[in-house]
Design a protein around this motif. Structure first.
Motif, short mmCIF file in Angstrom:
data_model
loop_
_atom_site.label_atom_id
_atom_site.label_comp_id
_atom_site.label_asym_id
_atom_site.label_seq_id
_atom_site.Cartn_x
_atom_site.Cartn_y
_atom_site.Cartn_z
N ARG A 79 -91.23 49.68 -3.78
CA ARG A 79 -90.89 51.10 -3.90
C ARG A 79 -90.76 51.49 -5.38
N THR A 80 -91.59 52.43 -5.78
CA THR A 80 -91.62 52.82 -7.18
C THR A 80 -90.29 53.35 -7.67
N GLU A 81 -89.64 54.21 -6.86
CA GLU A 81 -88.40 54.85 -7.33
C GLU A 81 -87.27 53.85 -7.50
N GLU A 82 -87.38 52.68 -6.87
CA GLU A 82 -86.34 51.66 -7.01
C GLU A 82 -86.68 50.63 -8.08
N TYR A 83 -87.87 50.06 -8.01
CA TYR A 83 -88.21 48.93 -8.87
C TYR A 83 -88.79 49.35 -10.22
N ASP A 84 -89.15 50.62 -10.36
CA ASP A 84 -89.59 51.11 -11.67
C ASP A 84 -88.52 51.95 -12.35
N SER A 85 -87.36 52.06 -11.74
CA SER A 85 -86.27 52.83 -12.36
C SER A 85 -85.66 52.01 -13.50
N ARG A 86 -85.01 52.68 -14.40
CA ARG A 86 -84.38 52.03 -15.55
C ARG A 86 -82.99 52.62 -15.77
N PRO A 87 -82.00 51.77 -16.10
CA PRO A 87 -82.10 50.33 -16.30
C PRO A 87 -82.22 49.57 -14.99
N ILE A 88 -82.74 48.34 -15.07
CA ILE A 88 -82.86 47.49 -13.90
C ILE A 88 -82.55 46.07 -14.32
N THR A 89 -81.86 45.33 -13.44
CA THR A 89 -81.48 43.95 -13.74
C THR A 89 -82.55 43.03 -13.18
N GLY A 90 -83.47 42.61 -14.05
CA GLY A 90 -84.58 41.80 -13.58
C GLY A 90 -85.34 41.17 -14.73
N ALA A 91 -86.41 40.47 -14.37
CA ALA A 91 -87.22 39.80 -15.38
C ALA A 91 -88.64 39.63 -14.88
N GLU A 92 -89.56 39.44 -15.81
CA GLU A 92 -90.97 39.14 -15.51
C GLU A 92 -91.35 37.91 -16.31
N ALA A 93 -92.14 37.01 -15.70
CA ALA A 93 -92.52 35.78 -16.40
C ALA A 93 -93.88 35.29 -15.92
N LYS A 94 -94.49 34.44 -16.75
CA LYS A 94 -95.83 33.93 -16.43
C LYS A 94 -95.78 32.75 -15.46
N ASP A 95 -94.59 32.13 -15.33
CA ASP A 95 -94.45 31.03 -14.37
C ASP A 95 -93.06 31.04 -13.78
#
Length: 511
Positions: free
Chosen positions: A357-373
């Motif tokens: 869901r865009t309105e939830e997971y693209d909102s800011r601020p958000i407590t999360g991370a992105e990584a290559k592995d």
């Protein structure tokens, strides 16, 4: 319950006083006003704090409907361009009274009050048009309850209808309609007591204003719609159990339960499941006391059915695909609370990220991370990397080979413990995404016992004269779990009944 105090300021020019300015309270006010009563709404918060929990919702209403096959009726009802433009390409199956009733009994494991459930279901279809007549604008919630499949928007889980601009729009529209009809609204009014008339009936309330002055409002009848006790840590621990004081408040920090306890102390009977509540996956970094009026419901994280959920050890602990999201989200908050540190992590990869869901997971601020592995993701989020690697490997290897389709229960399962019954996708395509979630408590399920008129009952099952109730302050409908969108519907259904009944009582008393 107090007698009238001659030294306290009095407002006597009211037939019905409503305590609480959320969806249920305003529905009671509309109903009383259309019955000819003079109505005063007392709201605990300031104007910039008002709206109860309703303000913090997505504005979803679960109602019986004819589906997209009743396209003309939908076109007459909905009031936004996106819905109008997409209706021809919408797959929305009818949601029958039998389905609604079945969902209530199934999700509460038979612990919903049968008479109350019947009223909720039977009144749900007509409440939408009634609210539209009181200024509420409707839309279909494409971004929350549908997936685009084969060029068509396919709705799932019996839930489609919501208010324009969500909970914020719902309260703004309620407030404008109430004021236009002549309903008085007083803010920063904290109710301290219920007033009894010479006949022993409830005939008003005592409240304290922002300056500390005390006022008595004398009325023909009173409607209580002040919510539950979810924002009070001590009451949560007392009724829900140890540990619940650590839950994050999802909505209004002013719902602390004192009005509910006023009624109980004066002989009102409790009803329903006082040991459970509606609680969800909520951003772990959100304010503990709630009250974020900018992001409101955007702090929830409800796309977990297409991913996996793990704890700090890297272990899964729920069946993310047990059912459609709106049949599981309200019970999974308590499962998160029981994990180490009261935190969990929703994990996705490149295949599933676009389904969130865009309105939830693209909102800011958000407590999360992105990584290559996965190892790097685990390090960023504080998950045990070895545990997560083992868990994901076992999960990926166990998935049955059937087509993935998020719009239906696709049977694409992971045969692990716990299983994932639907929508299992291997977590194997970088980049990887992780979101930290905690338990966000929405509202409590225990409350007052009311009859079919929404009149409060005593311990002998007899009506308390002059006293009515609606919304989250009423118990009996939900236990352990909850069909998404039922709360606002219940507030509207019982709010309307309470308002009509209270106005009739006030008119009879005046006569």
């Amino acid at each position: 319950m107090s007698e009238r105090d001659p030294d306290v300021d009095v407002d006597v020019d009211v037939d019905v006083v409503v305590v609480g300015g959320g969806n249920a309270g305003f529905c009671a006010a509309h109903a009383s006003r259309e019955s000819g009563a003079r109505v005063l709404v007392l709201e605990k918060g300031a104007p910039e704090e008002a709206g109860g929990n309703s303000f913090y919702t997505a504005g979803a209403f679960r109602v019986v409907h004819d589906g997209a096959g009743g396209e003309q009726r939908l076109r007459e009802l909905v009031d936004d361009k996106i819905t109008q433009d997409r209706l021809a390409d919408t797959v929305l199956e009818p949601y029958t009274a039998e389905q609604f009733t079945g969902d209530m009994h199934r999700l509460t494991e038979g612990h919903c009050d049968p008479a109350m459930t019947r009223i909720l279901v039977e009144d749900s279809a007509e409440i939408v048009a009634w609210l539209a007549g009181h200024g509420i604008r409707w839309r279909l919630m494409y971004e929350r309850q549908s997936y685009l499949s084969g060029g068509r928007w396919v709705f799932f889980g019996g839930l489609a209808l919501g208010t324009v601009d969500g909970g914020k729009g719902l309260i703004a529209q309620h407030t404008a309609a109430a004021r236009d009809s002549g309903v008085q609204v007083r803010y920063r009014a904290s109710v301290q007591d219920l007033l009894r008339g010479p006949d022993g009936a409830v005939r008003g309330v005592r409240y304290r204003d922002v300056a500390g002055r005390t006022h008595d409002v004398v009325a023909g009848s009173v409607v209580l719609a002040a919510g539950g006790f979810e924002a009070d840590p001590e009451r949560r621990a007392r009724h829900l159990g140890r540990g619940w004081e650590r839950a994050i408040v999802r909505g209004n920090p002013l719902n602390t339960g004192e009005v509910l306890e006023l009624a109980l102390a004066q002989g009102a009977a409790g009803h329903g499941d006082w040991g459970s509540c509606h609680s969800v996956a909520w951003d772990a970094g959100a304010p503990a006391r709630g009250g974020n009026r900018e992001l409101t419901n955007q702090l929830t994280r409800q796309s977990y059915p297409v991913g996996i959920v793990v704890n700090k050890l890297g272990r899964r602990f729920v069946d993310e695909g047990a059912d459609f999201r709106n049949y599981t989200y309200a019970k999974y908050g308590r499962e998160i609370l029981a994990q180490p540190g009261g935190v969990a992590f929703q994990l996705f990869d490149a295949k599933t990220r676009s389904l969130l869901r865009t309105e939830e997971y693209d909102s800011r601020p958000i407590t999360g991370a992105e990584a290559k592995d996965l190892a790097s993701l685990a390090e960023s989020l504080g998950i045990n990397a070895d545990g997560l690697t083992r868990e994901v490997a076992a999960f990926n290897a166990s998935i049955v080979d059937v087509p993935f389709d998020p719009a239906i229960k696709d049977g694409r399962a992971a045969r692990v413990d716990p299983p994932k019954s639907n929508w299992a996708q291997a977590l194997d395509s970088p980049p990887y995404y992780g979101y930290a979630v905690a338990c966000g408590i929405t509202f409590t399920f225990g409350g007052l016992r009311v009859d079919e008129r929404a009149q409060v009952l005593d311990h002998a099952g007899q009506p308390l004269p002059g006293l009515y109730a609606a919304g989250e302050l009423v118990g009996g409908l939900f236990s352990g779990n909850y069909p998404g969108g039922s709360g606002l519907t219940a507030g509207a259904v019982y709010g309307r009944r309470a308002g009509h009944s209270a106005a009739k009582q006030a008119t009879w008393t005046a006569a």
